[in-house]
Design a protein around this motif. Structure first.
Motif, mmCIF file in Angstrom:
data_model
loop_
_atom_site.group_PDB
_atom_site.id
_atom_site.type_symbol
_atom_site.label_atom_id
_atom_site.label_comp_id
_atom_site.label_asym_id
_atom_site.label_seq_id
_atom_site.Cartn_x
_atom_site.Cartn_y
_atom_site.Cartn_z
ATOM 1 N N LYS A 188 -11.775 109.880 -66.235
ATOM 2 C CA LYS A 188 -10.796 108.800 -66.390
ATOM 3 C C LYS A 188 -9.474 109.294 -66.984
ATOM 4 C CE LYS A 188 -13.423 106.350 -69.085
ATOM 5 N NZ LYS A 188 -13.972 105.296 -69.978
ATOM 6 N N SER A 189 -9.490 110.469 -67.595
ATOM 7 C CA SER A 189 -8.264 110.987 -68.208
ATOM 8 C C SER A 189 -7.747 112.225 -67.486
ATOM 9 C CB SER A 189 -8.523 111.333 -69.677
ATOM 10 O OG SER A 189 -9.536 112.317 -69.798
ATOM 11 N N SER A 190 -8.070 112.348 -66.223
ATOM 12 C CA SER A 190 -7.760 113.584 -65.490
ATOM 13 C C SER A 190 -6.370 113.537 -64.861
ATOM 14 C CB SER A 190 -8.817 113.832 -64.409
ATOM 15 O OG SER A 190 -8.846 112.733 -63.497
ATOM 16 N N TYR A 191 -5.372 113.267 -65.675
ATOM 17 C CA TYR A 191 -3.983 113.359 -65.219
ATOM 18 C C TYR A 191 -3.486 114.784 -65.426
ATOM 19 C CZ TYR A 191 -4.147 108.248 -65.346
ATOM 20 O OH TYR A 191 -4.482 106.940 -65.127
ATOM 21 N N ARG A 192 -2.525 115.181 -64.625
ATOM 22 C CA ARG A 192 -2.017 116.550 -64.725
ATOM 23 C C ARG A 192 -0.994 116.688 -65.843
ATOM 24 N NH1 ARG A 192 -0.936 120.935 -65.560
ATOM 25 N NH2 ARG A 192 -0.500 122.692 -64.196
ATOM 26 N N TYR A 193 -0.193 115.646 -66.029
ATOM 27 C CA TYR A 193 0.865 115.729 -67.036
ATOM 28 C C TYR A 193 0.821 114.533 -67.975
ATOM 29 C CZ TYR A 193 2.784 119.269 -63.923
ATOM 30 O OH TYR A 193 2.941 120.383 -63.134
ATOM 31 N N TYR A 194 1.114 114.805 -69.231
ATOM 32 C CA TYR A 194 1.251 113.784 -70.247
ATOM 33 C C TYR A 194 2.581 113.990 -70.964
ATOM 34 C CZ TYR A 194 -3.758 112.655 -69.921
ATOM 35 O OH TYR A 194 -4.989 112.252 -69.478
ATOM 36 N N ASN A 195 3.005 112.964 -71.678
ATOM 37 C CA ASN A 195 4.108 113.110 -72.622
ATOM 38 C C ASN A 195 3.549 113.050 -74.029
ATOM 39 O OD1 ASN A 195 6.290 113.248 -70.744
ATOM 40 N ND2 ASN A 195 6.162 111.024 -70.472
ATOM 41 N N LEU A 196 4.098 113.855 -74.925
ATOM 42 C CA LEU A 196 3.740 113.789 -76.328
ATOM 43 C C LEU A 196 4.717 112.853 -77.025
ATOM 44 C CD1 LEU A 196 2.306 114.649 -78.944
ATOM 45 C CD2 LEU A 196 3.774 116.675 -78.994
ATOM 46 N N TYR A 197 4.166 111.785 -77.599
ATOM 47 C CA TYR A 197 4.970 110.811 -78.336
ATOM 48 C C TYR A 197 4.610 110.894 -79.819
ATOM 49 C CZ TYR A 197 5.670 108.638 -73.719
ATOM 50 O OH TYR A 197 5.972 108.395 -72.400
ATOM 51 N N ILE A 198 5.619 110.981 -80.666
ATOM 52 C CA ILE A 198 5.417 110.942 -82.107
ATOM 53 C C ILE A 198 6.327 109.863 -82.679
ATOM 54 C CG2 ILE A 198 5.616 112.214 -84.283
ATOM 55 C CD1 ILE A 198 4.948 114.755 -82.801
ATOM 56 N N GLN A 199 5.719 108.895 -83.338
ATOM 57 C CA GLN A 199 6.425 107.732 -83.881
ATOM 58 C C GLN A 199 7.260 107.052 -82.801
ATOM 59 O OE1 GLN A 199 8.560 109.223 -87.300
ATOM 60 N NE2 GLN A 199 6.723 109.193 -88.580
ATOM 61 N N GLY A 200 6.687 106.992 -81.614
ATOM 62 C CA GLY A 200 7.329 106.297 -80.504
ATOM 63 C C GLY A 200 8.362 107.103 -79.754
ATOM 64 N N ASP A 201 8.765 108.256 -80.282
ATOM 65 C CA ASP A 201 9.768 109.083 -79.618
ATOM 66 C C ASP A 201 9.099 110.090 -78.685
ATOM 67 O OD1 ASP A 201 11.819 107.830 -80.999
ATOM 68 O OD2 ASP A 201 11.736 109.277 -82.651
ATOM 69 N N THR A 202 9.709 110.308 -77.538
ATOM 70 C CA THR A 202 9.213 111.312 -76.605
ATOM 71 C C THR A 202 9.623 112.695 -77.100
ATOM 72 O OG1 THR A 202 9.480 109.749 -74.780
ATOM 73 C CG2 THR A 202 9.156 112.060 -74.208
ATOM 74 N N ILE A 203 8.634 113.540 -77.348
ATOM 75 C CA ILE A 203 8.910 114.879 -77.889
ATOM 76 C C ILE A 203 9.002 115.916 -76.782
ATOM 77 C CG2 ILE A 203 8.100 116.679 -79.449
ATOM 78 C CD1 ILE A 203 8.987 114.046 -80.806
ATOM 79 N N CYS A 204 8.024 115.921 -75.902
ATOM 80 C CA CYS A 204 7.999 116.917 -74.830
ATOM 81 C C CYS A 204 6.925 116.533 -73.831
ATOM 82 C CB CYS A 204 7.729 118.317 -75.386
ATOM 83 S SG CYS A 204 6.109 118.471 -76.194
ATOM 84 N N GLN A 205 6.877 117.277 -72.756
ATOM 85 C CA GLN A 205 5.824 117.090 -71.766
ATOM 86 C C GLN A 205 4.638 117.982 -72.112
ATOM 87 O OE1 GLN A 205 6.009 118.396 -67.429
ATOM 88 N NE2 GLN A 205 6.301 116.183 -67.182
ATOM 89 N N ALA A 206 3.442 117.499 -71.806
ATOM 90 C CA ALA A 206 2.219 118.268 -72.024
ATOM 91 C C ALA A 206 1.491 118.436 -70.700
ATOM 92 C CB ALA A 206 1.324 117.560 -73.035
ATOM 93 N N SER A 207 1.125 119.659 -70.396
ATOM 94 C CA SER A 207 0.375 119.938 -69.170
ATOM 95 C C SER A 207 -1.102 120.072 -69.502
ATOM 96 C CB SER A 207 0.872 121.238 -68.521
ATOM 97 O OG SER A 207 2.243 121.146 -68.198
ATOM 98 N N LEU A 208 -1.930 119.350 -68.768
ATOM 99 C CA LEU A 208 -3.378 119.451 -68.955
ATOM 100 C C LEU A 208 -3.903 120.560 -68.054
ATOM 101 C CD1 LEU A 208 -5.918 118.207 -70.289
ATOM 102 C CD2 LEU A 208 -6.129 116.747 -68.281
ATOM 103 N N VAL A 209 -4.348 121.654 -68.659
ATOM 104 C CA VAL A 209 -4.860 122.809 -67.929
ATOM 105 C C VAL A 209 -6.239 123.141 -68.484
ATOM 106 C CG1 VAL A 209 -4.467 125.212 -67.274
ATOM 107 C CG2 VAL A 209 -2.513 123.680 -67.647
ATOM 108 N N GLU A 210 -7.257 123.087 -67.599
ATOM 109 C CA GLU A 210 -8.630 123.225 -68.065
ATOM 110 C C GLU A 210 -8.849 122.200 -69.184
ATOM 111 O OE1 GLU A 210 -10.911 125.188 -66.767
ATOM 112 O OE2 GLU A 210 -9.728 126.540 -65.515
ATOM 113 N N ARG A 211 -9.260 122.661 -70.357
ATOM 114 C CA ARG A 211 -9.408 121.767 -71.499
ATOM 115 C C ARG A 211 -8.416 122.162 -72.590
ATOM 116 N NH1 ARG A 211 -15.724 119.962 -71.896
ATOM 117 N NH2 ARG A 211 -15.862 119.225 -69.752
ATOM 118 N N THR A 212 -7.182 122.246 -72.176
ATOM 119 C CA THR A 212 -6.094 122.519 -73.108
ATOM 120 C C THR A 212 -4.915 121.626 -72.749
ATOM 121 O OG1 THR A 212 -4.991 124.238 -71.801
ATOM 122 C CG2 THR A 212 -6.797 124.948 -73.242
ATOM 123 N N LEU A 213 -4.098 121.332 -73.752
ATOM 124 C CA LEU A 213 -2.820 120.669 -73.551
ATOM 125 C C LEU A 213 -1.739 121.679 -73.904
ATOM 126 C CD1 LEU A 213 -3.742 117.252 -75.155
ATOM 127 C CD2 LEU A 213 -2.941 117.539 -72.795
#
Length: 279
Positions: free
Chosen positions: A186-211
């Motif tokens: 259910k969480s098998s998206y390729r890309y995520y955004n990292l949000y801290i306190q509502g602000d977009t910090i950077c993009q996160a790539s899901l590779v194997e079991r790493t971000l």
């Protein structure tokens, strides 16, 4: 008189030599006794978990592909029953295999799975002469910290941390690993955004079991790009990082629950307004 003076001069030497030998005997004996006592205590702690232990097992150097869930149940007479979320050549996810284990002394207590068990050694076997490391998993572990409900070990060869958490209730391995597979799906998206306190910090790539993330770090007038690989294991409710990660010294994150409506891993650690979200 000369003879008496000579003896008096030699007396401190004999006293010092005697003290050195006595201390050597005492410390050698006490070190051996301490290791023997620790080995006995650790074996008893392993076996005391009636429902076994949940293991976060990380193969590969620098835990570069993330971690996998395993379960282990130890007996006091040297047997361990293992299961894994990973299917092997002869066993499906959740199948159990029993083999022997030992706690040996090697500059301190070491847990060794030196009798072949396909569930564990699937991660340690070479993939032929061109790839002798295989998945670069360990089967011998140095005890780092031992408590009744949690044991932390370190792989003797590849140095990856192995965390064992005591199971308080009986757990069906197949059902548990199926919940892990469902979470991964259910969480098998390729890309995520990292949000801290509502602000977009950077993009996160899901590779194997790493971000995998990269972000700017500004020091004085210099701007550099910091890259991080956050390895994790899946849990039935989300993910757990290999170790806590502190972003720019401001917020520390480790545990995340999946929110299906928001398509996000939301941090559950205190004072951590953090999420990895698809949008």
């Amino acid at each position: 008189m000369k003879k008496i003076l000579y003896l008096l001069l030699l007396l401190p030497f004999f006293s010092l030599q005697s003290c050195v030998e006595d201390e050597k005997d005492i410390f050698d004996a006490s070190a051996a006794e301490r290791i023997a006592a620790a080995m006995k205590e650790y074996r008893a702690t392993l076996a005391a978990a009636e429902n076994g232990w949940l293991l976060a097992y990380y193969p590969e150097k620098n835990h570069s592909v993330g971690g996998y869930n395993m379960m282990a149940k130890f007996t006091a007479d040297g047997y361990v029953t293992l299961s894994s979320e990973v299917a092997t050549r002869n066993y499906a996810a959740g199948d159990t295999v029993t083999s022997q284990y030992e706690i040996i002394s090697d500059m301190g207590p070491v847990l060794t799975f030196n009798a072949y068990n396909e569930i564990l050694h699937h991660f340690t076997e070479p993939n032929g002469s061109a790839d002798v490391d295989g998945m670069a998993g360990d089967y011998e572990f140095v005890f780092m910290d031992v408590k009744p409900d949690k044991i932390i070990l370190k792989g003797k060869k590849y140095d990856n941390k192995l965390v064992m958490t005591r199971l308080d209730e009986p757990v069906d391995p197949k059902a548990y690993y199926q919940s892990i597979a469902d979470m991964e799906k259910k969480s098998s998206y390729r890309y995520y955004n990292l949000y801290i306190q509502g602000d977009t910090i950077c993009q996160a790539s899901l590779v194997e079991r790493t971000l995998e993330i990269s972000y700017e770090v500004i020091e004085a007038r210099d701007t550099t790009i910091q890259e991080e690989i956050l390895a994790f294991t899946f849990t039935p409710s989300g993910i757990k990082l290999y170790e806590p990660f502190t972003f720019k010294g401001k917020v520390t994150m480790e545990n995340f629950n999946w929110d299906n409506e928001k398509s996000s891993f939301i941090c559950t650690d205190p004072d951590a307004d953090v999420r990895f979200g698809v949008h």
